[in-house]
Design an enzyme around this catalytic site. Structure first.
Site, PDB file in Angstrom:
ATOM      1  N   GLU A  86       0.836  -1.216   0.000  1.00  0.00           N
ATOM      2  CA  GLU A  86       0.000   0.000   0.000  1.00  0.00           C
ATOM      3  C   GLU A  86       0.864   1.256   0.000  1.00  0.00           C
ATOM      4  OE1 GLU A  86      -3.209  -0.377  -0.533  1.00  0.00           O
ATOM      5  OE2 GLU A  86      -2.754  -2.510  -0.483  1.00  0.00           O
ATOM      6  N   TRP A 112       1.784   1.916  -3.436  1.00  0.00           N
ATOM      7  CA  TRP A 112       0.739   2.655  -4.171  1.00  0.00           C
ATOM      8  C   TRP A 112       0.930   4.158  -3.978  1.00  0.00           C
ATOM      9  CZ3 TRP A 112      -2.494   1.396  -7.894  1.00  0.00           C
ATOM     10  CH2 TRP A 112      -2.928   0.077  -8.038  1.00  0.00           C
ATOM     11  N   TRP A 155     -20.836  12.958 -18.845  1.00  0.00           N
ATOM     12  CA  TRP A 155     -21.308  12.792 -17.469  1.00  0.00           C
ATOM     13  C   TRP A 155     -22.700  13.405 -17.328  1.00  0.00           C
ATOM     14  CZ3 TRP A 155     -17.987   9.645 -15.258  1.00  0.00           C
ATOM     15  CH2 TRP A 155     -16.636   9.694 -15.594  1.00  0.00           C
ATOM     16  N   ASN A 170     -10.623   2.522   3.249  1.00  0.00           N
ATOM     17  CA  ASN A 170     -10.252   2.414   1.829  1.00  0.00           C
ATOM     18  C   ASN A 170     -11.272   1.648   0.986  1.00  0.00           C
ATOM     19  OD1 ASN A 170      -8.380   2.661  -0.457  1.00  0.00           O
ATOM     20  ND2 ASN A 170      -8.246   0.440  -0.236  1.00  0.00           N
ATOM     21  N   TRP A 199     -15.664  12.468 -12.190  1.00  0.00           N
ATOM     22  CA  TRP A 199     -14.827  12.114 -11.038  1.00  0.00           C
ATOM     23  C   TRP A 199     -14.242  13.344 -10.361  1.00  0.00           C
ATOM     24  CZ3 TRP A 199      -9.747  13.620 -11.626  1.00  0.00           C
ATOM     25  CH2 TRP A 199      -9.269  13.781 -12.931  1.00  0.00           C
ATOM     26  N   TRP A 238      -9.358   8.355  -7.347  1.00  0.00           N
ATOM     27  CA  TRP A 238     -10.570   8.719  -8.101  1.00  0.00           C
ATOM     28  C   TRP A 238     -10.494   8.223  -9.534  1.00  0.00           C
ATOM     29  CZ3 TRP A 238     -15.351   9.842  -6.997  1.00  0.00           C
ATOM     30  CH2 TRP A 238     -15.620  10.198  -5.682  1.00  0.00           C
TER      31      TRP A 238
HETATM   32  C1  LIG Z   1     -11.149   7.464  -4.356  1.00  0.00           C
HETATM   33  C2  LIG Z   1      -9.994   7.338  -3.393  1.00  0.00           C
HETATM   34  C3  LIG Z   1      -9.406   8.495  -2.880  1.00  0.00           C
HETATM   35  C4  LIG Z   1      -8.315   8.398  -1.995  1.00  0.00           C
HETATM   36  N1  LIG Z   1      -7.751   9.563  -1.505  1.00  0.00           N
HETATM   37  C5  LIG Z   1      -6.652   9.481  -0.699  1.00  0.00           C
HETATM   38  C6  LIG Z   1      -6.031  10.659  -0.211  1.00  0.00           C
HETATM   39  O1  LIG Z   1      -6.422  11.788  -0.521  1.00  0.00           O
HETATM   40  N2  LIG Z   1      -4.952  10.512   0.624  1.00  0.00           N
HETATM   41  C7  LIG Z   1      -4.469   9.279   0.979  1.00  0.00           C
HETATM   42  O2  LIG Z   1      -3.504   9.204   1.744  1.00  0.00           O
HETATM   43  N3  LIG Z   1      -5.037   8.161   0.505  1.00  0.00           N
HETATM   44  C8  LIG Z   1      -6.109   8.210  -0.305  1.00  0.00           C
HETATM   45  N4  LIG Z   1      -6.690   7.055  -0.755  1.00  0.00           N
HETATM   46  C9  LIG Z   1      -6.044   5.770  -0.459  1.00  0.00           C
HETATM   47  C10 LIG Z   1      -6.508   5.046   0.811  1.00  0.00           C
HETATM   48  O3  LIG Z   1      -7.887   4.979   0.861  1.00  0.00           O
HETATM   49  C11 LIG Z   1      -5.972   5.675   2.097  1.00  0.00           C
HETATM   50  O4  LIG Z   1      -4.586   5.903   1.999  1.00  0.00           O
HETATM   51  C12 LIG Z   1      -6.210   4.758   3.302  1.00  0.00           C
HETATM   52  O5  LIG Z   1      -7.572   4.485   3.451  1.00  0.00           O
HETATM   53  C13 LIG Z   1      -5.668   5.410   4.557  1.00  0.00           C
HETATM   54  O6  LIG Z   1      -5.946   4.635   5.681  1.00  0.00           O
HETATM   55  P1  LIG Z   1      -4.782   3.892   6.467  1.00  0.00           P
HETATM   56  O7  LIG Z   1      -3.695   4.857   6.797  1.00  0.00           O
HETATM   57  O8  LIG Z   1      -5.406   3.146   7.588  1.00  0.00           O
HETATM   58  O9  LIG Z   1      -4.245   2.888   5.354  1.00  0.00           O
HETATM   59  P2  LIG Z   1      -3.397   1.551   5.441  1.00  0.00           P
HETATM   60  O10 LIG Z   1      -4.193   0.481   4.815  1.00  0.00           O
HETATM   61  O11 LIG Z   1      -2.843   1.313   6.785  1.00  0.00           O
HETATM   62  O12 LIG Z   1      -2.202   1.871   4.431  1.00  0.00           O
HETATM   63  C14 LIG Z   1      -0.967   2.468   4.865  1.00  0.00           C
HETATM   64  C15 LIG Z   1      -0.662   3.688   4.039  1.00  0.00           C
HETATM   65  O13 LIG Z   1      -0.473   3.337   2.675  1.00  0.00           O
HETATM   66  C16 LIG Z   1      -0.932   4.393   1.845  1.00  0.00           C
HETATM   67  N5  LIG Z   1      -2.025   3.890   1.007  1.00  0.00           N
HETATM   68  C17 LIG Z   1      -2.903   2.896   1.285  1.00  0.00           C
HETATM   69  N6  LIG Z   1      -3.723   2.655   0.247  1.00  0.00           N
HETATM   70  C18 LIG Z   1      -3.365   3.542  -0.709  1.00  0.00           C
HETATM   71  C19 LIG Z   1      -3.841   3.813  -2.011  1.00  0.00           C
HETATM   72  N7  LIG Z   1      -4.848   3.110  -2.576  1.00  0.00           N
HETATM   73  N8  LIG Z   1      -3.278   4.816  -2.700  1.00  0.00           N
HETATM   74  C20 LIG Z   1      -2.260   5.541  -2.184  1.00  0.00           C
HETATM   75  N9  LIG Z   1      -1.758   5.310  -0.953  1.00  0.00           N
HETATM   76  C21 LIG Z   1      -2.298   4.341  -0.226  1.00  0.00           C
HETATM   77  C22 LIG Z   1      -1.428   5.497   2.760  1.00  0.00           C
HETATM   78  O14 LIG Z   1      -0.378   6.408   2.950  1.00  0.00           O
HETATM   79  C23 LIG Z   1      -1.751   4.735   4.024  1.00  0.00           C
HETATM   80  O15 LIG Z   1      -1.687   5.543   5.185  1.00  0.00           O
HETATM   81  C24 LIG Z   1      -7.800   7.123  -1.639  1.00  0.00           C
HETATM   82  C25 LIG Z   1      -8.416   5.975  -2.153  1.00  0.00           C
HETATM   83  C26 LIG Z   1      -9.500   6.082  -3.014  1.00  0.00           C
HETATM   84  C27 LIG Z   1     -10.133   4.826  -3.542  1.00  0.00           C
END
Ligand SMILES: Cc1cc2nc3c(=O)[nH]c(=O)nc-3n(C[C@H](O)[C@H](O)[C@H](O)COP(=O)(O)OP(=O)(O)OC[C@H]3O[C@@H](n4cnc5c(N)ncnc54)[C@H](O)[C@@H]3O)c2cc1C
Length: 462
Positions: A269, A272, A300, A335, A353, A376
């Site tokens: 993650e 990502w 849209w 997420n 979007w 997005w």
């Molecule tokens: C439509 C959409 C918009 C999002 N907008 C953001 C945003 O503005 N900022 C943001 O930090 N994340 C965003 N995410 C990714 C993700 O949802 C969040 O990072 C995550 O939910 C944060 O919770 P956590 O720290 O418990 O994640 P964990 O599951 O513990 O993951 C650890 C870290 O990995 C990174 N990470 C995890 N998943 C993703 C991902 N899909 N993309 C990029 N980084 C990721 C984050 O830094 C996160 O803190 C988005 C996802 C979607 C589908």
């Protein structure tokens, strides 16, 4: 005598801070933060968390250091401080969004005119775009091969986090403005934001690695369980270093093999996060346009009433509404639910979007230009993901699969409290038990057909 200004931005910590380490080599140093109204006004929620993080950072500084806070545009404020301080060096950690790149270039030029050496370091991500490339040096645009190369690259990197540097004497006589009251920035905003600052971030990382990471692989998609790290707000403002997260996760997995699978998934993650930062850096046009240009032709619907129902958590689809209510109440959303809610807006409601991206950017405490845009565009199928546009989440089956007992939706939607177990995902089957909850704003089956047709038309297939 060398005098360095460390300009804090999204690196609000003392430990394992690359540019701060350089600044600390000078004979004197000043620690600057510039409050830029252009950024503060984008989200009250994030502005509040930012100011709370700055308060903690200031409290963490060793005496007699104080954070020097100035308000204004960095392009004007930073050169003014460099002059006042008769600084010889300006140190900061790079940020590669289009906004930051343009701003930093202007600051760099102004600093160089003053004969100040500019030291800009890599710090915000594990690897910047030019460090993980194809053999011919071009950027990856698909996650899986990017991640493979990322893992190969990191195998040689120790990533051992550095302690906070010993700071030299402060540059004397630099005044500081008072930080605004955090609550004033977010008068009607999110009720429960996480505790700000590096100490809270490190505690969260430790507790996640000691308990939840082992099950992360299994539970990360379950919004009813607290199975993810919740570190995103801290990573957003750099209260914790990304290298420290990777290092500690690898260390936890090495020490206890049962944690290995979960830790590896968790690091995926973080990859990502690097990937989306690299995409925005190498393709800055995605900030405004679809990565796949043909989808800028999607017609849209952009129905304002339906959008309003989505924003306020009243679409009649419980998993979508619970997510949107969680977002507005806490500045964060799980997420899996982000994926479902974003798919619903772009596919079921056939809404651009960019509308959703903007709304979330206003509310997310972790709102990050690259990850938000990447997420997005992933959900809308306009982005880098090779999965075709016909991946359209069914909000009901997604709800029953990932929140099987309906606990998550009942937590955020009190109108559903009389519905037992998974019945909470289909309130239209027992409307008398949820009289205050709205009926579905669209029929998912019909909306799906309509979305497929719109995407096919954009591709020139019908
Ligand atoms: C439509 C959409 C918009 C999002 N907008 C953001 C945003 O503005 N900022 C943001 O930090 N994340 C965003 N995410 C990714 C993700 O949802 C969040 O990072 C995550 O939910 C944060 O919770 P956590 O720290 O418990 O994640 P964990 O599951 O513990 O993951 C650890 C870290 O990995 C990174 N990470 C995890 N998943 C993703 C991902 N899909 N993309 C990029 N980084 C990721 C984050 O830094 C996160 O803190 C988005 C996802 C979607 C589908």
């Amino acid at each position: 005598m060398t005098r360095a200004i460390h300009w804090f931005r999204n690196d609000l910590r003392l430990r394992d801070n690359t540019a701060l380490r350089d600044a600390a080599q000078a004979d004197q140093v000043a620690l600057l933060y510039v409050l830029d109204d252009r950024l503060l006004s984008r989200s009250g929620t994030r502005a509040r968390h930012l100011v709370e993080t700055l308060e903690r950072l200031d409290a963490d500084l060793p005496d007699p250091h104080r954070l020097i806070v100035r308000r204004g545009r960095p392009e004007e404020v930073v050169p003014a401080v460099l002059r006042e301080a008769r600084a010889t060096q300006l140190c900061f950690n790079r940020d590669t969004t289009p906004f930051a790149t343009a701003r930093d270039e202007r600051v760099r030029r102004a600093a160089e005119k003053l004969d100040v050496e500019v030291i800009a370091r890599r710090d915000r991500v594990v690897f910047e775009a030019d460090q993980v490339t194809k053999d011919d040096g071009s950027p990856y645009v698909v996650y899986t091969p990017y991640a493979k190369r990322w893992y190969r690259r990191i195998a040689d990197e120790p990533m051992r986090p550095e302690r906070a540097p010993r700071l030299p004497d402060p540059i004397p006589q630099l005044s500081s403005e008072k930080l605004p009251d955090p609550a004033s920035l977010d008068p009607e905003g999110a009720a429960e934001l996480p505790t700000a600052g590096s100490a809270a971030a490190r505690r969260r990382l430790q507790s996640f690695l000691e308990s939840d990471v082992g099950d992360y692989d299994e539970l990360r998609d379950r919004p009813d369980r607290d199975g993810t790290s919740r570190l995103s707000p801290y990573l957003r403002f750099g209260a914790i270093s990304i290298r420290e997260c990777v290092y500690e996760a690898r260390d936890a997995a090495a020490a206890e093999s049962r944690l290995g699978k979960g830790a590896r998934k968790w690091i995926d993650e973080l990859v990502w996060r690097d990937f989306y930062a690299a995409i925005l850096e190498t393709h800055p046009r995605v900030a405004r346009q679809s990565f796949r240009e043909e989808y800028d032709r999607v017609r849209w619907r952009n129905d304002e009433k339906a959008f309003e129902a989505w924003c306020t958590g009243r679409t009649g689809y419980p998993i979508v509404d619970a997510g949107m209510r969680q977002l507005v109440a806490t500045g964060w959303m799980h997420n899996r639910v982000r994926m479902i809610a974003a798919s619903f807006l772009t596919k079921d409601l056939l809404t651009d979007w960019r509308w959703g991206e903007r709304f979330w950017f206003e509310h997310l405490v972790d709102g990050d230009p690259a990850s938000n845009n990447g997420g997005w565009q992933w959900a809308a199928s306009t982005g880098t993901d090779p999965q075709p546009y016909f991946r359209i989440f069914n909000p009901t089956s997604q709800g029953t699969r990932w929140d099987p007992d309906g606990e998550y939706v009942r937590r955020w939607i009190p109108e559903l409290r009389e519905l037992r177990g998974a019945d909470a995902h289909e309130p239209w089957k027992a409307p008398a038990l949820a009289p205050d909850y709205p009926p579905p704003v669209v029929d998912h089956g019909e909306a799906r057909t309509r979305a497929l047709a719109a995407f096919e038309r954009a591709r020139g297939k019908s």
